[in-house]
Design a protein around this motif. Structure first.
Motif, mmCIF file in Angstrom:
data_model
loop_
_atom_site.group_PDB
_atom_site.id
_atom_site.type_symbol
_atom_site.label_atom_id
_atom_site.label_comp_id
_atom_site.label_asym_id
_atom_site.label_seq_id
_atom_site.Cartn_x
_atom_site.Cartn_y
_atom_site.Cartn_z
ATOM 1 N N ASP A 265 0.849 -1.187 0.000
ATOM 2 C CA ASP A 265 0.000 0.000 0.000
ATOM 3 C C ASP A 265 0.889 1.243 0.000
ATOM 4 O O ASP A 265 1.449 1.603 1.035
ATOM 5 N N PRO A 266 1.051 1.909 -1.141
ATOM 6 C CA PRO A 266 1.935 3.080 -1.185
ATOM 7 C C PRO A 266 1.403 4.267 -0.388
ATOM 8 O O PRO A 266 2.177 5.136 0.020
ATOM 9 N N VAL A 267 0.098 4.307 -0.155
ATOM 10 C CA VAL A 267 -0.486 5.388 0.640
ATOM 11 C C VAL A 267 -0.205 5.167 2.126
ATOM 12 O O VAL A 267 0.082 6.107 2.868
ATOM 13 N N ASN A 268 -0.266 3.916 2.543
ATOM 14 C CA ASN A 268 0.001 3.562 3.933
ATOM 15 C C ASN A 268 0.954 2.369 3.974
ATOM 16 O O ASN A 268 0.554 1.255 4.307
ATOM 17 N N PRO A 269 2.224 2.590 3.623
ATOM 18 C CA PRO A 269 3.165 1.465 3.567
ATOM 19 C C PRO A 269 3.360 0.780 4.912
ATOM 20 O O PRO A 269 3.736 -0.392 4.955
ATOM 21 N N GLN A 270 3.102 1.490 6.010
ATOM 22 C CA GLN A 270 3.266 0.877 7.320
ATOM 23 C C GLN A 270 2.336 -0.312 7.500
ATOM 24 O O GLN A 270 2.677 -1.277 8.195
ATOM 25 N N ARG A 271 1.194 -0.264 6.864
ATOM 26 C CA ARG A 271 0.265 -1.398 6.920
ATOM 27 C C ARG A 271 0.897 -2.649 6.327
ATOM 28 O O ARG A 271 0.783 -3.750 6.874
ATOM 29 N N THR A 272 1.600 -2.480 5.218
ATOM 30 C CA THR A 272 2.308 -3.602 4.604
ATOM 31 C C THR A 272 3.449 -4.075 5.494
ATOM 32 O O THR A 272 3.647 -5.279 5.690
ATOM 33 N N VAL A 273 4.199 -3.133 6.025
ATOM 34 C CA VAL A 273 5.321 -3.469 6.894
ATOM 35 C C VAL A 273 4.843 -4.281 8.091
ATOM 36 O O VAL A 273 5.459 -5.300 8.466
ATOM 37 N N GLU A 274 3.740 -3.880 8.686
ATOM 38 C CA GLU A 274 3.223 -4.595 9.858
ATOM 39 C C GLU A 274 2.767 -6.001 9.496
ATOM 40 O O GLU A 274 2.961 -6.944 10.274
ATOM 41 N N ALA A 275 2.169 -6.168 8.326
ATOM 42 C CA ALA A 275 1.731 -7.501 7.900
ATOM 43 C C ALA A 275 2.928 -8.419 7.678
ATOM 44 O O ALA A 275 2.909 -9.596 8.085
ATOM 45 N N VAL A 276 3.978 -7.896 7.061
ATOM 46 C CA VAL A 276 5.181 -8.694 6.836
ATOM 47 C C VAL A 276 5.881 -8.977 8.160
ATOM 48 O O VAL A 276 6.344 -10.096 8.410
ATOM 49 N N GLN A 277 5.943 -7.969 9.006
ATOM 50 C CA GLN A 277 6.590 -8.146 10.309
ATOM 51 C C GLN A 277 5.904 -9.234 11.132
ATOM 52 O O GLN A 277 6.566 -10.049 11.792
ATOM 53 N N ALA A 278 4.580 -9.260 11.081
ATOM 54 C CA ALA A 278 3.844 -10.272 11.828
ATOM 55 C C ALA A 278 4.197 -11.682 11.359
ATOM 56 O O ALA A 278 4.331 -12.602 12.176
ATOM 57 N N LEU A 279 4.374 -11.857 10.067
ATOM 58 C CA LEU A 279 4.758 -13.170 9.544
ATOM 59 C C LEU A 279 6.200 -13.500 9.889
ATOM 60 O O LEU A 279 6.525 -14.645 10.225
ATOM 61 N N GLU A 280 7.071 -12.510 9.831
ATOM 62 C CA GLU A 280 8.474 -12.725 10.179
ATOM 63 C C GLU A 280 8.636 -13.097 11.646
ATOM 64 O O GLU A 280 9.469 -13.926 12.009
ATOM 65 N N ASP A 281 7.825 -12.492 12.513
ATOM 66 C CA ASP A 281 7.941 -12.730 13.953
ATOM 67 C C ASP A 281 7.350 -14.066 14.384
ATOM 68 O O ASP A 281 7.613 -14.520 15.507
ATOM 69 N N HIS A 282 6.537 -14.656 13.520
ATOM 70 C CA HIS A 282 5.870 -15.909 13.875
ATOM 71 C C HIS A 282 6.083 -16.921 12.742
ATOM 72 O O HIS A 282 5.258 -17.009 11.816
ATOM 73 N N PRO A 283 7.186 -17.648 12.785
ATOM 74 C CA PRO A 283 7.527 -18.574 11.698
ATOM 75 C C PRO A 283 6.439 -19.582 11.370
ATOM 76 O O PRO A 283 6.273 -19.941 10.199
ATOM 77 N N ARG A 284 5.703 -20.041 12.361
ATOM 78 C CA ARG A 284 4.626 -20.989 12.068
ATOM 79 C C ARG A 284 3.527 -20.341 11.237
ATOM 80 O O ARG A 284 2.944 -20.977 10.353
ATOM 81 N N ASP A 285 3.245 -19.086 11.550
ATOM 82 C CA ASP A 285 2.244 -18.371 10.758
ATOM 83 C C ASP A 285 2.729 -18.169 9.323
ATOM 84 O O ASP A 285 1.940 -18.253 8.371
ATOM 85 N N LEU A 286 4.024 -17.907 9.166
ATOM 86 C CA LEU A 286 4.579 -17.754 7.825
ATOM 87 C C LEU A 286 4.470 -19.061 7.046
ATOM 88 O O LEU A 286 4.076 -19.071 5.867
ATOM 89 N N LEU A 287 4.788 -20.178 7.700
ATOM 90 C CA LEU A 287 4.673 -21.481 7.031
ATOM 91 C C LEU A 287 3.231 -21.763 6.658
ATOM 92 O O LEU A 287 2.939 -22.272 5.570
ATOM 93 N N ALA A 288 2.304 -21.437 7.558
ATOM 94 C CA ALA A 288 0.881 -21.661 7.267
ATOM 95 C C ALA A 288 0.415 -20.768 6.118
ATOM 96 O O ALA A 288 -0.375 -21.198 5.264
ATOM 97 N N PHE A 289 0.897 -19.538 6.081
ATOM 98 C CA PHE A 289 0.548 -18.616 5.004
ATOM 99 C C PHE A 289 1.023 -19.168 3.668
ATOM 100 O O PHE A 289 0.284 -19.157 2.673
ATOM 101 N N ARG A 290 2.243 -19.667 3.644
ATOM 102 C CA ARG A 290 2.797 -20.203 2.405
ATOM 103 C C ARG A 290 2.137 -21.513 1.999
ATOM 104 O O ARG A 290 2.091 -21.847 0.806
#
Length: 321
Positions: A265-290
């Motif tokens: 989201d170029p208007v609110n890039p922090q929203r994207t950053v937070e979504a990526v950060q949440a997946l990075e901080d929780h490896p199981r969630d990242l695996l489930a997402f993938r």
């Protein structure tokens, strides 16, 4: 035949377009005009050969439109194909897809015209032209299993940061927004900060992306229907796409599940950053997402219908005089 092809390829740069195409028509069942060598002419040749299609001239945007205002032969089907966004000023001369002059028009846009078929570039780029069931073959590539251990945070492979309206600077903005979370490997010509793609992965992009947890899939411009191979290449490698394009609307909703990627989201890039950060901080969630389904239940059927429609339109012969 190999000698003939080589001689023709060597001769093309010095020949007038019409003479070149007439020579191709004399030697082969397909001919190409305003075509760059790296573009998938072989894809079309294989597609036509596998489906018994002959006598087709394919045209593209890389040349003088005046040379395409009339046909090269009245008994050959003429198909105009564009891999570019014709809404951009640079390609706007071809925005009509030659629908009043040629028999078939293929492109990204949704156009209501009997001679037009929406056939976006990712289909040429990623789906086999000769598979018995091309849709299922594509689904199988997307859903293949991947190594869960990935050493690299994120990547982008691009040759430029787009000079098109709306897209200029978007890749830099996305890369800058995500860099605080980890190193974003830029493996293409644009802002290159690693040679891993070339030295470790032999210029095999998919293999490189298989070692990345995220990949920036930023389109050159954002227009409705303009969806390229970028988001699908990420999914094929098991990397989570961080996507921007298609006017912020769901890309390819008939094929792609909209929870299979992260929006930038170029208007609110922090929203994207937070979504990526949440997946990075929780490896199981990242695996489930993938691991979640990435394509719709009818993705294979949609692709097969596109291929069948393309074959039908090319087989029916010339429709315009």
């Amino acid at each position: 035949m190999k000698y003939r092809v080589a001689k023709l390829r060597d001769a093309i740069p010095g020949l007038h377009t019409r003479k070149t195409v007439q020579w191709q028509m004399a030697l082969f069942h397909t001919a190409f005009v305003h075509w760059r060598r790296q573009m998938p002419s072989i894809w079309f040749q294989k597609f036509c050969a596998s489906r018994g299609i002959q006598r087709v001239v394919f045209g593209n945007v890389f040349g003088d439109r005046n040379e395409l205002t009339s046909k090269f032969s009245s008994n050959w089907t003429h198909a105009f194909v564009t891999f570019e966004n014709t809404r951009e000023p640079h390609w706007s001369a071809y925005h009509d897809h030659l629908l009043d002059a040629w028999d078939v028009g293929l492109g990204f846009e949704s156009i209501d015209h009997p001679n037009y078929l929406r056939f976006p570039y990712w289909l040429f780029h990623l789906v086999s032209p000769v598979a018995a069931n091309p849709g299922q073959a594509f689904v199988d590539r997307i859903h293949k299993s991947h190594n869960p251990d990935r050493p690299h945070f994120a990547s982008i492979v691009a040759s430029h940061d787009s000079h098109f309206v709306g897209g200029a600077g978007m890749r830099a903005q996305a890369k800058s927004a995500l860099s605080p979370l980890g190193e974003v490997l830029s493996a293409g010509k644009w802002q290159q900060n690693t040679d891993l793609l070339q030295t470790r992965y032999g210029d095999r992009k998919e293999r490189f992306l298989e070692d990345c947890r995220f990949n920036l899939a930023i389109e050159n411009s954002s227009n409705s229907g303009y969806v390229t191979e970028k988001i699908f290449q990420s999914l094929m490698a098991g990397a989570v796409p961080i996507y921007w394009g298609n006017e912020g609307k769901p890309p390819e909703p008939e094929v792609l599940r909209q929870d299979a990627f992260v929006w930038f989201d170029p208007v609110n890039p922090q929203r994207t950053v937070e979504a990526v950060q949440a997946l990075e901080d929780h490896p199981r969630d990242l695996l489930a997402f993938r691991a979640q389904p990435k394509l719709t239940d009818h993705a294979a059927e949609w692709i097969n219908e596109k291929f069948d429609s393309l074959a039908e339109r090319l087989k029916r012969g010339p429709v315009l005089g």
